[in-house]
Write a protein that holds these residues in place. Structure first.
Motif, mmCIF file in Angstrom:
data_model
loop_
_atom_site.group_PDB
_atom_site.id
_atom_site.type_symbol
_atom_site.label_atom_id
_atom_site.label_comp_id
_atom_site.label_asym_id
_atom_site.label_seq_id
_atom_site.Cartn_x
_atom_site.Cartn_y
_atom_site.Cartn_z
ATOM 1 N N CYS A 1 -59.618 -2.908 48.378
ATOM 2 C CA CYS A 1 -59.218 -1.721 47.622
ATOM 3 C C CYS A 1 -58.170 -0.934 48.414
ATOM 4 C CB CYS A 1 -60.428 -0.848 47.323
ATOM 5 S SG CYS A 1 -60.054 0.599 46.305
ATOM 6 N N GLU B 1 -63.782 -7.450 37.951
ATOM 7 C CA GLU B 1 -63.499 -6.186 38.635
ATOM 8 C C GLU B 1 -63.137 -5.121 37.609
ATOM 9 O OE1 GLU B 1 -62.404 -9.662 41.245
ATOM 10 O OE2 GLU B 1 -61.468 -8.936 39.391
ATOM 11 N N VAL C 1 -61.570 -9.169 47.842
ATOM 12 C CA VAL C 1 -60.988 -8.060 47.082
ATOM 13 C C VAL C 1 -60.920 -6.831 47.979
ATOM 14 C CG1 VAL C 1 -61.128 -6.667 44.991
ATOM 15 C CG2 VAL C 1 -62.043 -8.998 44.985
ATOM 16 N N ALA D 1 -63.162 0.792 42.560
ATOM 17 C CA ALA D 1 -63.470 -0.279 41.614
ATOM 18 C C ALA D 1 -64.894 -0.770 41.798
ATOM 19 C CB ALA D 1 -62.498 -1.441 41.786
ATOM 20 N N VAL E 1 -66.855 -4.210 41.761
ATOM 21 C CA VAL E 1 -66.726 -5.661 41.802
ATOM 22 C C VAL E 1 -68.100 -6.244 41.512
ATOM 23 C CG1 VAL E 1 -66.098 -7.667 43.190
ATOM 24 C CG2 VAL E 1 -64.872 -5.493 43.498
#
Length: 225
Positions: free
Chosen positions: A74, A112, A72, A79, A81
């Motif tokens: 950004c 998320e 993941v 965020a 996670v």
């Protein structure tokens, strides 16, 4: 790269694609996901991705990818996670901001959540068709009696609690939820999060990555049939 049987001299060979042409899920104008897989770009190897847009407090619901790891990244916003380590039985929370990543090993339970508006995440998978099992399906399709018996719970309370989950959520809370988003929930206490810096159902799913089936995450929870 995965072994490729693509004929690179074919007139149908593809080297570029616009993800806006393949919306996977849309909750509203600020919370939606576009997708790219081998169905959209036939020269891809063992890779696929989701382009995720979220506003504060919106969550890509808890789920697993049983056939792929997920990185993941950004792009904008911020965020949280979260993932469960199945070996240590710990819930791990990672705050990521632009330029930072969090890795989710294959098959691990995770989700998320955007902690600010205009968050954009790129989820990259080491599979051309990542499989997807969401919590909303497990909760709504498992009989309440099974939960009650297995965990010694009150069946009526279980059934009443889970009754509002009538479809696959993908991005929660569903647009049919009328209560205010719990803004405080998005602010994980610092001691619980590892941070690099201080920092309706109205959704529509479709175009090759649609879920549920037939040509998407459905049908055995894969992106193809």
């Amino acid at each position: 790269m995965a072994v490729s049987y693509m004929d690179f001299t074919s007139p149908s060979v593809q080297f570029t694609y616009d993800l806006k042409n393949n919306p996977f899920f849309q909750k509203d104008s600020r919370n939606y996901i576009d997708a790219l897989g081998i169905q959209q770009l036939n020269t891809l190897g063992n890779v696929s991705l989701l382009n995720i847009f979220l506003s504060t407090g919106n969550v890509v619901e808890p789920h697993i990818h049983q056939n792929a790891s997920e990185l993941v990244f950004c792009i904008s916003g911020a965020a949280l996670v979260s993932l469960i380590n199945p070996f240590t039985k710990q819930l791990l929370n990672f705050q990521i901001q632009p330029g930072q990543v969090a890795n989710v090993p294959q098959g691990w339970w995770h989700y998320e959540m955007a902690t600010v508006d205009n968050t954009q995440l790129l989820a990259i998978f080491d599979a051309p068709v990542p499989e997807f099992i969401p919590a909303s399906d497990m909760l709504r399709l498992t009989p309440a009696s099974v939960f009650a018996h297995t965990y010694c719970l009150d069946e009526a309370k279980v059934k009443n609690t889970l009754a509002p989950i009538t479809d696959t959520v993908v991005i929660g809370p569903p647009s049919s939820c009328h209560r205010e988003l719990d803004q405080d929930y998005a602010q994980i206490p610092q001691q619980q999060a590892r941070s690099y810096t201080q920092p309706s159902f109205n959704g529509q799913i479709g175009n090759g990555w649609s879920y549920p089936a037939p040509n998407g995450y459905g049908g055995g929870y894969g992106l193809n049939d």
